[in-house]
Design an enzyme around this catalytic site. Structure first.
Site, PDB file in Angstrom:
ATOM      1  N   SER A  10     -11.032-143.556  18.135  1.00  0.00           N
ATOM      2  CA  SER A  10     -11.133-142.792  19.383  1.00  0.00           C
ATOM      3  C   SER A  10     -12.408-141.967  19.339  1.00  0.00           C
ATOM      4  O   SER A  10     -12.604-141.150  18.432  1.00  0.00           O
ATOM      5  CB  SER A  10      -9.932-141.851  19.521  1.00  0.00           C
ATOM      6  OG  SER A  10     -10.261-140.819  20.428  1.00  0.00           O
ATOM      7  N   HIS A  35     -11.495-146.861  21.559  1.00  0.00           N
ATOM      8  CA  HIS A  35     -10.519-146.116  22.362  1.00  0.00           C
ATOM      9  C   HIS A  35     -11.210-144.948  23.073  1.00  0.00           C
ATOM     10  O   HIS A  35     -11.858-144.119  22.430  1.00  0.00           O
ATOM     11  CB  HIS A  35      -9.414-145.600  21.433  1.00  0.00           C
ATOM     12  CG  HIS A  35      -8.287-144.895  22.122  1.00  0.00           C
ATOM     13  ND1 HIS A  35      -7.202-145.557  22.660  1.00  0.00           N
ATOM     14  CD2 HIS A  35      -8.071-143.581  22.371  1.00  0.00           C
ATOM     15  CE1 HIS A  35      -6.368-144.687  23.190  1.00  0.00           C
ATOM     16  NE2 HIS A  35      -6.860-143.471  23.031  1.00  0.00           N
ATOM     17  N   ASP A  37     -10.739-141.702  25.603  1.00  0.00           N
ATOM     18  CA  ASP A  37      -9.766-140.747  26.137  1.00  0.00           C
ATOM     19  C   ASP A  37     -10.303-140.067  27.381  1.00  0.00           C
ATOM     20  O   ASP A  37     -11.199-139.222  27.300  1.00  0.00           O
ATOM     21  CB  ASP A  37      -9.437-139.701  25.066  1.00  0.00           C
ATOM     22  CG  ASP A  37      -8.579-140.290  23.970  1.00  0.00           C
ATOM     23  OD1 ASP A  37      -7.537-140.889  24.301  1.00  0.00           O
ATOM     24  OD2 ASP A  37      -8.948-140.164  22.788  1.00  0.00           O
ATOM     25  N   MET A  39      -9.701-137.517  30.342  1.00  0.00           N
ATOM     26  CA  MET A  39      -8.858-136.343  30.647  1.00  0.00           C
ATOM     27  C   MET A  39      -9.381-135.638  31.890  1.00  0.00           C
ATOM     28  O   MET A  39     -10.590-135.470  32.053  1.00  0.00           O
ATOM     29  CB  MET A  39      -8.889-135.365  29.474  1.00  0.00           C
ATOM     30  CG  MET A  39      -8.486-135.992  28.159  1.00  0.00           C
ATOM     31  SD  MET A  39      -8.389-134.774  26.859  1.00  0.00           S
ATOM     32  CE  MET A  39      -8.093-135.826  25.434  1.00  0.00           C
ATOM     33  N   HIS A  68      -7.667-144.799  27.891  1.00  0.00           N
ATOM     34  CA  HIS A  68      -6.388-144.088  27.929  1.00  0.00           C
ATOM     35  C   HIS A  68      -6.533-142.980  28.966  1.00  0.00           C
ATOM     36  O   HIS A  68      -7.209-141.989  28.715  1.00  0.00           O
ATOM     37  CB  HIS A  68      -6.117-143.549  26.508  1.00  0.00           C
ATOM     38  CG  HIS A  68      -4.935-142.657  26.391  1.00  0.00           C
ATOM     39  ND1 HIS A  68      -4.740-141.832  25.300  1.00  0.00           N
ATOM     40  CD2 HIS A  68      -3.869-142.458  27.210  1.00  0.00           C
ATOM     41  CE1 HIS A  68      -3.611-141.169  25.454  1.00  0.00           C
ATOM     42  NE2 HIS A  68      -3.066-141.520  26.603  1.00  0.00           N
ATOM     43  N   MET A  70      -5.507-139.957  30.775  1.00  0.00           N
ATOM     44  CA  MET A  70      -4.633-138.775  30.803  1.00  0.00           C
ATOM     45  C   MET A  70      -4.981-138.005  32.067  1.00  0.00           C
ATOM     46  O   MET A  70      -5.605-136.936  32.024  1.00  0.00           O
ATOM     47  CB  MET A  70      -4.855-137.946  29.532  1.00  0.00           C
ATOM     48  CG  MET A  70      -4.207-138.593  28.310  1.00  0.00           C
ATOM     49  SD  MET A  70      -4.920-138.014  26.774  1.00  0.00           S
ATOM     50  CE  MET A  70      -6.329-139.091  26.665  1.00  0.00           C
ATOM     51  N   MET A 139       2.409-141.582  22.301  1.00  0.00           N
ATOM     52  CA  MET A 139       1.629-140.403  21.891  1.00  0.00           C
ATOM     53  C   MET A 139       2.357-139.715  20.738  1.00  0.00           C
ATOM     54  O   MET A 139       3.517-139.321  20.871  1.00  0.00           O
ATOM     55  CB  MET A 139       1.486-139.408  23.052  1.00  0.00           C
ATOM     56  CG  MET A 139       0.429-139.741  24.081  1.00  0.00           C
ATOM     57  SD  MET A 139      -1.216-140.109  23.445  1.00  0.00           S
ATOM     58  CE  MET A 139      -1.610-138.637  22.503  1.00  0.00           C
ATOM     59  N   GLY A 144      -4.477-134.176  24.709  1.00  0.00           N
ATOM     60  CA  GLY A 144      -5.444-133.181  25.171  1.00  0.00           C
ATOM     61  C   GLY A 144      -6.546-132.912  24.158  1.00  0.00           C
ATOM     62  O   GLY A 144      -7.674-132.618  24.541  1.00  0.00           O
ATOM     63  N   PHE A 145      -6.220-133.034  22.883  1.00  0.00           N
ATOM     64  CA  PHE A 145      -7.198-132.663  21.853  1.00  0.00           C
ATOM     65  C   PHE A 145      -7.110-133.589  20.648  1.00  0.00           C
ATOM     66  O   PHE A 145      -6.025-134.073  20.319  1.00  0.00           O
ATOM     67  CB  PHE A 145      -6.950-131.218  21.399  1.00  0.00           C
ATOM     68  CG  PHE A 145      -6.954-130.252  22.555  1.00  0.00           C
ATOM     69  CD1 PHE A 145      -8.155-129.766  23.069  1.00  0.00           C
ATOM     70  CD2 PHE A 145      -5.761-129.891  23.166  1.00  0.00           C
ATOM     71  CE1 PHE A 145      -8.159-128.918  24.174  1.00  0.00           C
ATOM     72  CE2 PHE A 145      -5.758-129.041  24.274  1.00  0.00           C
ATOM     73  CZ  PHE A 145      -6.961-128.548  24.778  1.00  0.00           C
ATOM     74  N   GLY A 147      -7.655-134.214  16.442  1.00  0.00           N
ATOM     75  CA  GLY A 147      -7.466-133.447  15.209  1.00  0.00           C
ATOM     76  C   GLY A 147      -6.142-132.713  15.088  1.00  0.00           C
ATOM     77  O   GLY A 147      -6.017-131.791  14.281  1.00  0.00           O
ATOM     78  N   ASP A 177      -1.058-143.108  18.941  1.00  0.00           N
ATOM     79  CA  ASP A 177      -2.255-142.294  19.182  1.00  0.00           C
ATOM     80  C   ASP A 177      -1.990-140.824  18.842  1.00  0.00           C
ATOM     81  O   ASP A 177      -1.172-140.175  19.481  1.00  0.00           O
ATOM     82  CB  ASP A 177      -2.607-142.440  20.680  1.00  0.00           C
ATOM     83  CG  ASP A 177      -3.906-141.767  21.068  1.00  0.00           C
ATOM     84  OD1 ASP A 177      -4.519-141.103  20.219  1.00  0.00           O
ATOM     85  OD2 ASP A 177      -4.285-141.900  22.248  1.00  0.00           O
ATOM     86  N   GLY A 178      -2.708-140.334  17.830  1.00  0.00           N
ATOM     87  CA  GLY A 178      -2.648-138.912  17.506  1.00  0.00           C
ATOM     88  C   GLY A 178      -2.197-138.627  16.094  1.00  0.00           C
ATOM     89  O   GLY A 178      -1.109-139.015  15.675  1.00  0.00           O
ATOM     90  N   GLY A 179      -3.077-137.999  15.323  1.00  0.00           N
ATOM     91  CA  GLY A 179      -2.706-137.522  13.993  1.00  0.00           C
ATOM     92  C   GLY A 179      -2.564-138.602  12.936  1.00  0.00           C
ATOM     93  O   GLY A 179      -1.934-138.376  11.902  1.00  0.00           O
ATOM     94  N   GLY A 199      -8.983-140.803  15.541  1.00  0.00           N
ATOM     95  CA  GLY A 199     -10.120-140.021  16.013  1.00  0.00           C
ATOM     96  C   GLY A 199     -10.757-139.197  14.910  1.00  0.00           C
ATOM     97  O   GLY A 199     -11.703-139.626  14.230  1.00  0.00           O
TER      98      GLY A 199
END
Ligand code: DX5
Ligand code: ZN
Length: 222
Positions: A10, A35, A37, A39, A68, A70, A139, A144-145, A147, A177-179, A199
């Site tokens: 990402s 990817h 993002d 927003m 993606h 959002m 998700m 939104g963010f 990290g 997606d995420g972490g 990401g």
């Protein structure tokens, strides 16, 4: 389906002043998908970029682009992203009332259609759309963010979705997606994930090519 394992860096945590170079780094490391993002500052409390930047990315890579969205009411801007050259277009279940129409519209344009759910949305909210989608994005952080920390309950959701896919004989990809980190990617893979969005764990590193290859190798071992 279960054996497909694709790495999707990402660019949210990339250096935007040097985007083409950053993309080159992950390409060289073996990335499968880019990817992106998007927003809108309404659906999520952050603003990023739109079709203009995606079109610029398209010109510097041959990798498939996974957008993606959002954004609220994504149906209003789908054509712009398709014209920009995306290969996968994912909208949030929570962001549109007419999900069935939106998904089928994306597919009618020859683009792979995805649906995403936030951490608080149960997997069974997707039951009626699963036969139409090419991809489901779970998700594993609140969007939104970059990290943020992986929400452990996401593993249960991935497994539940994977079981539904098997029981119903569908072929959609499961994207998470995420972490995602080198430490938790194996467990996520075993739960049934196919497309791994990473990401910060890639772009937060000095050697983005080497760390991309490390992630790829971890997926090959699974
Ligand atoms: C979060 C985005 C993610 C994010 C993932 O809103 O959808 O794609 O960039 O990044 P990391 O891997 O940093 O959690
Ligand atoms: Zn994303």
């Amino acid at each position: 389906m279960k054996n497909i394992k694709l790495l999707a860096p990402s660019i949210l945590s990339a250096d935007f002043s040097n985007l083409s170079q950053q993309i080159r780094y992950v390409e060289l490391g073996g990335a499968d998908i880019i990817h992106c993002d998007v927003m809108d500052g309404r659906f999520v409390p952050n603003l990023t970029f739109g079709p203009l930047i995606i079109n610029a990315i398209k010109k510097v890579t041959n990798l498939p682009i996974d957008a993606h969205l959002m954004v609220e009411n994504p149906e209003n801007m789908i054509d712009n992203f398709i014209e920009a050259g995306v290969n996968y277009l994912t909208v949030h279940q929570e962001a549109t009332v007419h999900l069935h129409r939106t998904i089928n519209y994306i597919k009618s344009k020859g683009v792979k259609a995805g649906v995403s759910i936030n951490p608080a949305t149960p997997v069974n909210m997707l039951k009626e759309i699963l036969e139409d989608v090419d991809l489901v994005l779970i998700m594993s952080v609140n969007p939104g963010f970059g990290g943020q920390k992986f929400i452990p309950g996401s593993i249960r959701k991935i497994k539940e979705l994977s079981e539904m896919r098997e029981a119903m004989g569908y072929n959609f990809l499961i994207e998470v997606d995420g972490g995602i980190t080198k430490e938790n990617i194996k467990e996520i893979s075993e739960a049934g994930c196919n497309v791994f969005v990473v990401g910060w764990s890639i772009f937060g590193n000095d050697n983005k090519t080497a760390v991309t290859t490390e992630f790829k190798n971890l997926l090959l071992q699974n």
